[in-house]
Design a protein around this motif. Sequence first.
Motif, PDB file in Angstrom:
ATOM      1  N   ILE A  98       0.806  -1.127  -0.143  1.00 11.22           N
ATOM      2  CA  ILE A  98       0.109  -0.088   0.225  1.00 11.22           C
ATOM      3  C   ILE A  98       0.898   1.109   0.042  1.00 11.22           C
ATOM      4  CG2 ILE A  98      -0.221   0.153   2.423  1.00 11.22           C
ATOM      5  CD1 ILE A  98      -3.261   1.010   1.806  1.00 11.22           C
ATOM      6  N   LYS A  99       0.277   2.410  -0.799  1.00 14.36           N
ATOM      7  CA  LYS A  99       1.013   3.621  -0.650  1.00 14.36           C
ATOM      8  C   LYS A  99       0.419   4.438   0.480  1.00 14.36           C
ATOM      9  CE  LYS A  99       1.674   3.219  -5.674  1.00 14.36           C
ATOM     10  NZ  LYS A  99       1.759   3.913  -7.031  1.00 14.36           N
ATOM     11  N   PRO A 100       1.426   5.479   0.836  1.00  9.05           N
ATOM     12  CA  PRO A 100       0.969   6.584   1.709  1.00  9.05           C
ATOM     13  C   PRO A 100      -0.234   7.036   1.645  1.00  9.05           C
ATOM     14  CG  PRO A 100       3.110   6.733   1.525  1.00  9.05           C
ATOM     15  CD  PRO A 100       2.849   5.765   0.431  1.00  9.05           C
ATOM     16  N   THR A 101      -0.592   7.460   0.269  1.00  6.16           N
ATOM     17  CA  THR A 101      -1.750   8.143  -0.246  1.00  6.16           C
ATOM     18  C   THR A 101      -3.244   7.452  -0.148  1.00  6.16           C
ATOM     19  OG1 THR A 101      -1.190   7.662  -2.449  1.00  6.16           O
ATOM     20  CG2 THR A 101      -0.519   9.894  -1.637  1.00  6.16           C
ATOM     21  N   GLU A 141       0.890  11.273   8.517  1.00 14.77           N
ATOM     22  CA  GLU A 141       0.686  10.156   9.445  1.00 14.77           C
ATOM     23  C   GLU A 141       1.149   8.575   8.916  1.00 14.77           C
ATOM     24  OE1 GLU A 141      -2.171  11.773  13.046  1.00 14.77           O
ATOM     25  OE2 GLU A 141      -2.994  11.395  11.158  1.00 14.77           O
ATOM     26  N   ALA A 142       0.205   8.718   7.663  1.00 13.76           N
ATOM     27  CA  ALA A 142       0.485   7.500   6.693  1.00 13.76           C
ATOM     28  C   ALA A 142       1.718   7.039   6.407  1.00 13.76           C
ATOM     29  CB  ALA A 142      -0.457   7.290   5.642  1.00 13.76           C
ATOM     30  N   LEU A 143       2.490   8.078   5.942  1.00 13.41           N
ATOM     31  CA  LEU A 143       3.916   8.036   5.756  1.00 13.41           C
ATOM     32  C   LEU A 143       4.776   7.477   6.906  1.00 13.41           C
ATOM     33  CD1 LEU A 143       6.388   8.011   3.809  1.00 13.41           C
ATOM     34  CD2 LEU A 143       6.512  10.394   4.399  1.00 13.41           C
ATOM     35  N   GLU A 144       4.576   7.972   8.173  1.00 13.97           N
ATOM     36  CA  GLU A 144       5.260   7.524   9.311  1.00 13.97           C
ATOM     37  C   GLU A 144       4.797   6.139   9.592  1.00 13.97           C
ATOM     38  OE1 GLU A 144       5.556   9.104  13.876  1.00 13.97           O
ATOM     39  OE2 GLU A 144       4.254  10.104  12.751  1.00 13.97           O
ATOM     40  N   ILE A 145       3.681   5.682   9.542  1.00 15.38           N
ATOM     41  CA  ILE A 145       3.098   4.305   9.754  1.00 15.38           C
ATOM     42  C   ILE A 145       3.895   3.335   8.977  1.00 15.38           C
ATOM     43  CG2 ILE A 145       1.422   2.641   9.578  1.00 15.38           C
ATOM     44  CD1 ILE A 145      -0.461   4.567  10.655  1.00 15.38           C
ATOM     45  N   LYS A 169      -6.321   7.628   2.768  1.00 16.18           N
ATOM     46  CA  LYS A 169      -7.712   7.697   2.513  1.00 16.18           C
ATOM     47  C   LYS A 169      -8.508   6.522   3.224  1.00 16.18           C
ATOM     48  CE  LYS A 169      -7.078   9.770  -2.103  1.00 16.18           C
ATOM     49  NZ  LYS A 169      -7.317   9.707  -3.374  1.00 16.18           N
ATOM     50  N   GLU A 170      -7.723   5.173   3.391  1.00 20.60           N
ATOM     51  CA  GLU A 170      -8.338   4.060   3.565  1.00 20.60           C
ATOM     52  C   GLU A 170      -8.786   4.251   5.131  1.00 20.60           C
ATOM     53  OE1 GLU A 170      -9.537   0.068   3.138  1.00 20.60           O
ATOM     54  OE2 GLU A 170      -8.827   1.308   1.813  1.00 20.60           O
ATOM     55  N   ILE A 171      -7.824   4.894   6.092  1.00 15.20           N
ATOM     56  CA  ILE A 171      -8.236   4.708   7.440  1.00 15.20           C
ATOM     57  C   ILE A 171      -8.480   6.178   7.957  1.00 15.20           C
ATOM     58  CG2 ILE A 171      -6.877   2.795   7.875  1.00 15.20           C
ATOM     59  CD1 ILE A 171      -4.576   4.420   8.981  1.00 15.20           C
ATOM     60  N   GLU A 172      -8.698   7.286   6.906  1.00 18.71           N
ATOM     61  CA  GLU A 172      -8.935   8.739   7.265  1.00 18.71           C
ATOM     62  C   GLU A 172      -7.900   9.405   8.040  1.00 18.71           C
ATOM     63  OE1 GLU A 172     -12.989   8.654   8.464  1.00 18.71           O
ATOM     64  OE2 GLU A 172     -13.721   8.234   6.366  1.00 18.71           O
ATOM     65  N   ILE A 173      -6.629   9.252   7.816  1.00 14.88           N
ATOM     66  CA  ILE A 173      -5.534   9.994   8.538  1.00 14.88           C
ATOM     67  C   ILE A 173      -4.835  10.871   7.464  1.00 14.88           C
ATOM     68  CG2 ILE A 173      -5.475   8.318  10.339  1.00 14.88           C
ATOM     69  CD1 ILE A 173      -2.953   7.270   8.765  1.00 14.88           C
ATOM     70  N   SER A 174      -3.787  11.853   8.157  1.00 15.33           N
ATOM     71  CA  SER A 174      -3.154  12.520   7.142  1.00 15.33           C
ATOM     72  C   SER A 174      -2.119  11.827   6.523  1.00 15.33           C
ATOM     73  CB  SER A 174      -2.407  13.856   7.955  1.00 15.33           C
ATOM     74  OG  SER A 174      -1.396  13.146   8.880  1.00 15.33           O
TER      75      SER A 174
END
Length: 365
Positions: free
Chosen positions: A32-35, A47-51, A39-44
């Motif tokens: 999965i990509k950050p973008t 935050e997605a990139l950090e995860i 969208k999938e879990i409704e975060i910025s």
Amino acid sequence: MQRDIGSFPLPSSLKVKLVGAGFQTAEDLQAIKPTELSKEIEISKEEALEILQVVRRENFSDSGSMPPCARKYTALELLEQEQTHGSIITFCSLLDDALGGGVPVCKITEICGAPGIGKTQLCIQLAVDAQIPECFGGLDGEAVFIDTEGSFIVDRVVDIASASVHHCQLIADTHQEEDQLKAMETFSVDSILSHIYYFRCHDYTELLAQTYLLPAFLLEHPKVRVVLIDSIAFPFRHDFEDLSLRTRLLNRLAQQLISMADKHRVGVALTNQMTTRIGQSHSMLVPALGESWGHAATVRLILHWQDKQRFATLYKSPSQKESTVPYQITSYGFRDAHSPAPSMTLLEGETNARKRPRMEEEGND
């Protein structure tokens, strides 16, 4: 490795969202990509990139293939970072296209030009546009405006903010998207004005001091996405007998701004004045502060007049080709101007926005 999501050093709120969306193990996040995750879990996007970076780093550590102290970014990770940072639009579509989407975040952009060409107008436009909600393609951020010339006019900010809000309202009314309609409940002129943090610096010592204090301010205001300095040249062009001292101070300032832009994920836009360079056969206008300062910015934009029309020339960029586009300053702010392409041959004594004489020949091909 089938490592459970709950075992990673992530905030509890993010773990709950991941598990709730069906992401149980590290393997579920591999493709999965950050973008997409955003969208999938409704975060910025940040935050997605950090995860994803935490999960990958921990997996490297578990496999023993690379000790944590020797961890380096891959080209893929750098690309993902670039994609999540985004850009700040200018409301001039031709200029946004030339810049690759707008004024970049995490980089230094220098805006050069003669008095009255629109440098401050563009800075105000960026301070407003950085706050456009994400559902409209903006960054939903805040802005810092450092004024060294006293040219910040609040009434003009209100005009540009009103136009931006009206533009987004028209989009929301047309598409009737739930997230856009909800965003317009709080996106207003008052909210825009309350999230532009203004600092007035009267000389270079105040500017240096304010720049030194900015990182702490950004930690307290993590939503800031752009820092604007209008102008960088004004405090350094007077009362400097020791030019070597000026060069050292400017180099130190540039390093601080570069580090701040990268660490705090903010775009930095500076305005610079023009000065006349006298040659053997002709004179030309060039950005002030000398050749050494010219290396400080990642992107250099030169605004200039030609045949009573304003043009913006992308003079320096690591990823975009040099180009020149027309624009206009309206009551609504920075906007597109439809006019013929500029002639590449400028009269002696006019603003010369080319890098060197040979660029004139290239432009006629």
